[in-house]
Design an enzyme around this catalytic site. Sequence first.
Site, PDB file in Angstrom:
ATOM      1  N   HIS A 107       0.806  -1.235   0.000  1.00  9.44           N
ATOM      2  CA  HIS A 107       0.000   0.000   0.000  1.00  9.44           C
ATOM      3  C   HIS A 107       0.833   1.276   0.000  1.00  9.44           C
ATOM      4  O   HIS A 107       0.484   2.264   0.653  1.00  9.44           O
ATOM      5  CB  HIS A 107      -0.946   0.009   1.197  1.00  9.44           C
ATOM      6  CG  HIS A 107      -2.040  -1.017   1.129  1.00  9.44           C
ATOM      7  ND1 HIS A 107      -2.518  -1.530  -0.047  1.00  9.44           N
ATOM      8  CD2 HIS A 107      -2.759  -1.616   2.128  1.00  9.44           C
ATOM      9  CE1 HIS A 107      -3.477  -2.400   0.214  1.00  9.44           C
ATOM     10  NE2 HIS A 107      -3.641  -2.482   1.510  1.00  9.44           N
ATOM     11  N   HIS A 181      -9.922   2.051   0.463  1.00  3.69           N
ATOM     12  CA  HIS A 181      -9.799   0.862   1.319  1.00  3.69           C
ATOM     13  C   HIS A 181     -10.855   0.862   2.426  1.00  3.69           C
ATOM     14  O   HIS A 181     -10.559   0.536   3.571  1.00  3.69           O
ATOM     15  CB  HIS A 181      -8.391   0.820   1.915  1.00  3.69           C
ATOM     16  CG  HIS A 181      -7.928  -0.543   2.336  1.00  3.69           C
ATOM     17  ND1 HIS A 181      -8.482  -1.228   3.396  1.00  3.69           N
ATOM     18  CD2 HIS A 181      -6.956  -1.350   1.850  1.00  3.69           C
ATOM     19  CE1 HIS A 181      -7.869  -2.385   3.558  1.00  3.69           C
ATOM     20  NE2 HIS A 181      -6.933  -2.485   2.608  1.00  3.69           N
ATOM     21  N   GLU A 316     -12.084  -3.740  -3.087  1.00  6.07           N
ATOM     22  CA  GLU A 316     -11.182  -2.725  -3.627  1.00  6.07           C
ATOM     23  C   GLU A 316     -10.979  -2.951  -5.124  1.00  6.07           C
ATOM     24  O   GLU A 316     -10.338  -3.913  -5.533  1.00  6.07           O
ATOM     25  CB  GLU A 316      -9.834  -2.789  -2.914  1.00  6.07           C
ATOM     26  CG  GLU A 316      -9.908  -2.660  -1.402  1.00  6.07           C
ATOM     27  CD  GLU A 316      -8.698  -3.288  -0.736  1.00  6.07           C
ATOM     28  OE1 GLU A 316      -7.581  -2.759  -0.940  1.00  6.07           O
ATOM     29  OE2 GLU A 316      -8.854  -4.304  -0.034  1.00  6.07           O
TER      30      GLU A 316
END
Length: 351
Positions: A107, A181, A316
Amino acid sequence: MEKIIEAYGEVDGKRVDLITLKNAQGMTLRVTNYGCIVTSLEVPDREGNLADVVLGYESLERYLAGHPFFGAVAGRFANRIKDGRFAIGSHRYQLETNEAPTGQHLHGGARGFDKYVWGYDIEESKGAILVHFHRVSPDGESGYPGTMQVTHTIGLSEANTLCYDFTATSDLPTIVNLVNHSYYNLAGHDSGSVADHELTLFSDFYTPVSETMIPTGEILSVAGTGLDFRSPTVIGDNMKAIDGGGIDNNFILNGKQKDGDYKLAADLYDPKSGRYMKVLTTQPAIQFYNAFKLSNREWYGRNGCKYEAFGGLCLETQGFPDAPNRPHFPSAVLNPGEVYHHRTIHRFGTR
């Protein structure tokens, strides 16, 4: 449509705001320019009663203390990159390996896009309000090449639709994969497990992963596995077919059902409240994570609610994980002169 802007705190000497958008149906979105975090999303059930359907906190201080990406933007590259390494042409890059259990880059790193204060502008029309968040990610930030201009738009419409749009350009070849997210629980953020939700994923194939959560490179059919959500399926029923019940997989969208430029990606339904959420996107894939790792630490959300394993789920829309190291996956490279532009919409309603 209504909007309210309130001071939410300060980070690195920059003001952080909480922006509240509300439509005539009572649906209310709260989002902050710190990490583009969706802090709250109130949605009516079949009786018209509102419940907050995303996991999150009341205060900026709670987010600053750490969280598992509740409602935040993830980038420059969401999901994982094997060993934090990738190459573009002859140039090789080493990113930090910030996911301790797996040793992978996750991420965007320890300080990804979720940990910056973004500038923003608001666009209002009769049927919707859009918040255009923007920032410049300098060359070398978190180890990524190129100065990147990024705009992330989050908006609410009178039709109970939530949008997540991403646009990015770079002055050097780089990689990008941007997602929201949020963790959803359509029964309410404090209602416990989502195992009784029904889920449809418009996907026939998935990308299996190794023990360290990196794609093996294979593309396998979901048929005959606990990952088969091609028809409406009670999530808990499929979890029984998976050791430990944990799901955190990338599903390739088949594109068989479309709405204009959008592919239908997912349909989530809570039978108790009657709420549903349809996800449509221009992205090639969707990551379904049933939050089985939430119990690895103690997380207390709004009103002191303890968030435990399976207390929410993430859907996602994304490019493929580790795409920079898999030539047969859709490319994640963004070259100068190109525009990265992906759109996702979440349609809420009842049945």
